[in-house]
Structures are given as C-alpha cells and as structure tokens.
Scaffold this motif. Structure first.
Motif, short mmCIF file in Angstrom:
data_model
loop_
_atom_site.label_atom_id
_atom_site.label_comp_id
_atom_site.label_asym_id
_atom_site.label_seq_id
_atom_site.Cartn_x
_atom_site.Cartn_y
_atom_site.Cartn_z
N TYR A 201 89.36 20.39 -36.93
CA TYR A 201 88.61 19.33 -38.09
C TYR A 201 88.35 19.92 -39.45
CZ TYR A 201 85.45 18.88 -34.21
OH TYR A 201 85.74 18.50 -32.75
N ILE A 205 89.11 17.11 -42.78
CA ILE A 205 88.87 17.50 -44.26
C ILE A 205 90.50 17.86 -45.05
CG2 ILE A 205 87.66 18.69 -45.34
CD1 ILE A 205 86.08 19.39 -42.91
N PRO A 217 82.66 3.13 -44.31
CA PRO A 217 81.62 2.55 -43.77
C PRO A 217 80.79 1.51 -44.35
CG PRO A 217 81.12 5.53 -44.78
CD PRO A 217 82.98 4.96 -45.15
N MET B 68 75.70 5.86 -41.21
CA MET B 68 77.37 6.56 -41.29
C MET B 68 78.41 7.05 -42.97
SD MET B 68 80.35 3.78 -40.42
CE MET B 68 82.68 4.22 -39.80
N LEU B 69 77.96 6.04 -43.92
CA LEU B 69 78.43 6.59 -45.11
C LEU B 69 78.02 8.20 -45.10
CD1 LEU B 69 79.14 6.23 -48.31
CD2 LEU B 69 77.01 5.47 -49.09
N LEU B 70 76.49 8.64 -44.96
CA LEU B 70 75.67 10.02 -44.97
C LEU B 70 76.32 10.81 -44.47
CD1 LEU B 70 71.86 9.02 -45.16
CD2 LEU B 70 73.60 9.32 -46.93
N THR B 72 79.78 10.66 -42.98
CA THR B 72 80.99 11.09 -43.95
C THR B 72 80.32 11.84 -44.23
OG1 THR B 72 81.65 8.66 -43.68
CG2 THR B 72 82.99 9.88 -44.81
N ILE B 73 79.86 12.34 -45.91
CA ILE B 73 79.94 13.02 -47.32
C ILE B 73 78.83 14.33 -46.51
CG2 ILE B 73 78.69 13.60 -48.97
CD1 ILE B 73 78.18 10.32 -49.50
N TYR B 74 78.73 14.50 -45.88
CA TYR B 74 77.80 16.11 -45.86
C TYR B 74 78.54 16.20 -44.12
CZ TYR B 74 73.71 14.92 -48.48
OH TYR B 74 73.44 15.40 -49.62
N GLY B 75 79.60 15.57 -43.26
CA GLY B 75 80.92 16.13 -42.24
C GLY B 75 81.47 16.62 -43.29
N TYR B 76 82.21 16.68 -44.48
CA TYR B 76 82.90 17.87 -45.38
C TYR B 76 82.01 19.06 -45.12
CZ TYR B 76 85.88 14.69 -47.48
OH TYR B 76 86.81 13.41 -47.38
N LEU B 78 79.74 19.87 -42.57
CA LEU B 78 78.91 20.13 -41.23
C LEU B 78 80.86 20.98 -40.72
CD1 LEU B 78 76.64 17.68 -41.00
CD2 LEU B 78 76.14 20.21 -41.37
N LEU B 80 82.21 19.43 -37.14
CA LEU B 80 83.04 18.41 -36.78
C LEU B 80 83.70 17.70 -37.57
CD1 LEU B 80 80.17 17.79 -34.03
CD2 LEU B 80 82.54 19.15 -33.94
N GLY B 81 83.62 17.78 -39.10
CA GLY B 81 84.75 17.29 -40.36
C GLY B 81 84.01 15.77 -40.27
N PRO B 82 84.13 14.90 -41.08
CA PRO B 82 83.37 13.54 -41.45
C PRO B 82 83.86 12.13 -40.40
CG PRO B 82 85.58 14.18 -43.18
CD PRO B 82 85.68 15.37 -42.30
N ILE B 83 84.92 12.88 -39.93
CA ILE B 83 85.18 11.45 -38.84
C ILE B 83 83.72 11.42 -37.71
CG2 ILE B 83 86.51 10.49 -37.33
CD1 ILE B 83 87.84 10.37 -39.96
N LEU B 84 84.01 12.18 -37.27
CA LEU B 84 82.75 12.64 -36.38
C LEU B 84 81.68 12.22 -36.61
CD1 LEU B 84 84.28 15.19 -33.40
CD2 LEU B 84 83.98 12.53 -33.36
N LEU B 90 76.93 5.85 -37.83
CA LEU B 90 76.77 4.69 -37.08
C LEU B 90 76.29 4.66 -36.78
CD1 LEU B 90 78.49 2.08 -38.07
CD2 LEU B 90 79.73 3.37 -36.32
#
Lengths: 264, 165
Positions: A201, A205, A217, B68-70, B72-76, B78, B80-84, B90
């Motif tokens: 992961y 990033i 998105p 999906m946007l949120l 992606t952003i908070y994936g940075y 969190l 598991l990363g932005p993709i998951l 979504l």
C-alpha cells in the motif's frame, strides 16, 4: 437553393431528437440540481448531460488545463488530510485565480439551461415533430432500438466509454476513452492498482499523483451514469417514434375495426 | 375472423407487421393501437420517478462519485491506500444513494415499483382481420415475433371465442 434545416416544416418549431449516423442528440427532462452537481464535480459534465457537446468539451479541457497548472486537486488532497503547509506550497496563484470565475459560471449556466430545456422539452414533446429512426452515412450507421440500460453500466464499469459505444454516441465515447487514458496515465493509476493488489500500500501511495488521481472518481462514475441515462432516454424516443409510425400507417379506420369486433 | 395480439414496442413488432403484409394481408386490415405510457407531458414532472428507474440511479451516481473521492483522499492516510478506499467509497456511495432513492419512491408509489419490474407490459395492441385459412399462418408469425399475448375472435357460426394468453 434548398438549405438544410433541422426542422423542415415551418409549423414545426422544436424537436426532442436529432440523429446523425454517429450520434443521437436529444433533449429530455432533467433534475437541475443533479446537472449542477455534475458540473461542480467536473466543469463540462453538466453540459455534456444536456447534450451541449462543444460547450462541454471546451469546459472540460479548460478545467483539466487550469486545474493541473494551478495544482488545485493536489491542494484539495493535502488540505483534507490536514497538511495545510503542503497545500499552500503546491498552489500556483498565477493559475489559481483563473479558476473560480469560470467554475461558478459553469455551475450556474448548467442549472439555468436545465430549467430552460425542461420547459422546452414539454413544448417539443407535445408538438411531436417527426423523429428519424435510422441514419446511414458513408462511414457509419445509427438507428433507434430498445437497449438494456444495465448493459451500458457494466461496460462503462469495465472501461469508461464502452457504454457510449454500445448506444452509438461516438463523440461521448471517444471523448471519454481519450481522457480516461490521459488521466490514468498521468496519475499512474494502473501501477497503483498493481501495488495495491499485491499488498504494497505504501508503494501505491508513493507512485500515485494526487493531482491527476482526483479526476478519476468523477470521470468513472459519470461515464456510467450518463451512458445509463441516455440508454433509457433513447429507448423512450424509440417507443415514441414507433407509436407515431403505427398511428400513422396502421389506423386507417380504427373505430370501424372495433365496431366490427363488437358485432361478432 | 379477428386476431388480437399485444406487443412491446420493439423492432420485432415491425418485422411481424411487414411479414404479415408479405404473406398477403393488406395494411388496411391491420390496426395498431399504441398505448400511451406513463410519460406524458402533463405529468412529466412526476413521471421521472416511474417505471424507467432512471432516478433510482441519480442519487446513487452522485453519492458514488462523492464517496469515491473521499475514499481516494483519505486513503492517503489510511492503511489500505487510496485505490482500495476509493473502491470502498464508490460501493458505499452507490448503495447509499440507491437505498435512499428506493425508500423514497417505495413510500411514494407503494407496490408499483415491484410490479413494473417483474412483468412485461403490453404496449401495443394489434388487431388483424383475416380469413379463416390465413389464421394459422398469422398466428405463427405473431408468436414467432415475441407477441406477449394473443386472442382469436371467431365468426358467429363458430359461436363464441377462444382465448389464449
């Protein structure tokens, strides 16, 4: 000289549908808030929903160009995860100040146009001008037909743009496919998917470019939604055209037919 | 002899009509009654919520894109990363939007949504006047072009009518 007109008879003033061999253009009823929201997601989308393609394409290209140069998407990401210093660092005021005016105009314009077009749709629908069910040109064929809305969603989910190909909306299809490739390439999305799938992961990033990633998105979901709703709308146009045809050619004496039936 | 059949609006309906004319039944012996659907200009502003289901996707798409946007952003930040997280966002957004729309319309329309989805709705009624010897052929053509239902109304000497739906 005979000029080419959208509507040839002067008593016909508005129509709900215009078809070319590569595209069906149509007006329909829309919720203005939904249209305004899509413009807010990405300027240009609202106008594409209204089938105003030239406006939509230009606004979309403008949005990507200014957004990328100003660093707005990256700044959004940094602001929302609390890193305000990085957000200030990445924004370029030289480009940033172009953004707000056109952004707000696009939202307002798509809202107001939807309200206009909704009213015109009622008039055009009642006027019931002739609809063209079939178009062939030297390079393309287009026809009205019943199509399944969920098929378009599934194909658009596989690859944005395929749903549009299914319903023969070629400008939308190639617009979406080309922008999807550009955005995925610059965001390094595919590599990040690979890293995510093998569980790395932090590698994902590190490689992703937030500036381009944030376009994904909206573009992805919009292509599903828009192709779905136009499948539904084109089915309605098909039904209306067929109903008109049947009424015109297969009702030479309907009341007599019913009376004959009654006598038996 | 009359045959009454119902169809959906479709290309096969037009194929059936043209085939009937090819076999020698003249156009004026065929009468079509295209039924109005719910989408009428007068009721236009309510009718978005009916059978076509389009508005069941409106809010789903809006929420799908937002979450999906949120994600992606908070994936940075969190694990598991932005993709998951984008993917989770979504799916969550699509479901949430759909459920909200669905509950609202279900409350508004009661059982109508369910009925519209399950049944094929007759949209066109065709009445064909033909002679007795043409009957079998005509019936075959109608069935083979996706007629939804068919009814034969025979002449008085046969006394009565036979139904098949």
């Amino acid at each position: 000289m005979k000029t080419k007109r959208l509507v040839t008879n002067y008593s016909q003033r508005r129509t709900i549908h215009h078809s070319a061999s590569y595209h069906d253009n149509l007006i329909t009823y829309r919720n203005p808030w939904v249209v305004a929201w899509w413009t807010a997601a990405l300027p240009g989308f609202g106008h594409l929903m209204l089938c105003k393609y030239i406006t939509g394409f230009i606004l979309f290209a403008w949005e990507v160009f200014v957004n990328v140069n100003a660093g707005i998407n990256a700044a959004i990401v940094y602001s929302m995860i609390g890193d305000f210093e990085a957000a200030k660092e990445i924004l370029d005021p030289n480009w940033l100040f172009f953004y707000a005016g056109v952004y707000v105009f696009a939202i307002w314009d798509s809202y107001r146009r939807t309200v206009d077009l909704n009213r015109l749709y009622v008039l055009a629908y009642r006027e019931n001008s002739p609809l063209a069910p079939f178009k062939i040109s030297s390079l393309e064929i287009n026809y009205l037909n019943k199509r399944k809305p969920w098929v378009t969603v599934i194909f658009s989910a596989f690859a944005p743009g395929l749903g549009y190909l299914y319903i023969n909306r070629l400008p939308s299809a190639f617009f979406t496919i080309i922008w999807w490739v550009i955005i995925v390439y610059f965001s390094r999305f595919n590599e990040a998917v690979l890293y995510t799938m093998i569980g790395d992961y932090s590698g994902a990033i590190a490689i992703l470019d937030p500036q381009w990633l944030l376009f994904i998105p909206s573009l992805y979901v919009f292509s599903m939604f828009d192709s779905y709703s136009y499948t539904v709308e084109l089915n309605k146009v098909f039904e209306k055209e067929q109903a008109n045809y049947l009424q015109k050619f297969y009702q030479c004496n309907p009341s007599e037919t019913l009376t004959n039936l009654n006598e038996f | 002899m009359h045959i009454i059949a119902t169809f959906e609006y479709s290309t096969s309906l037009e194929l059936a009509l043209s085939e009937l004319e090819n076999t020698g039944i003249p156009k004026k012996k065929i009468t079509a009654f295209p039924l109005d659907k719910r989408v009428e200009p007068g009721k236009l502003f309510d009718s978005m919520h009916q059978s076509d289901g389009i508005s069941l996707f409106d809010l789903a798409a809006v929420f799908g894109a937002i979450f999906m946007l949120l994600g992606t952003i908070y994936g940075y930040v969190l694990k598991l990363g932005p993709i998951l997280w984008g993917l989770f966002g979504l799916i969550f957004g699509l479901l949430l939007g759909f459920l909200i729309d669905y509950t609202i319309y279900k409350r508004k329309l009661g059982k109508k949504i369910k009925q519209n989805k399950k049944e094929k709705i007759s949209e066109v009624v065709i009445i064909i006047e033909c002679k007795d010897h043409e009957l079998e052929k005509t019936e075959k053509i109608l069935w083979s072009h996706a007629a939804l239902g068919l009814c034969k109304v025979s002449t008085p000497r046969n006394s009565g009518s036979s139904f098949r739906i």
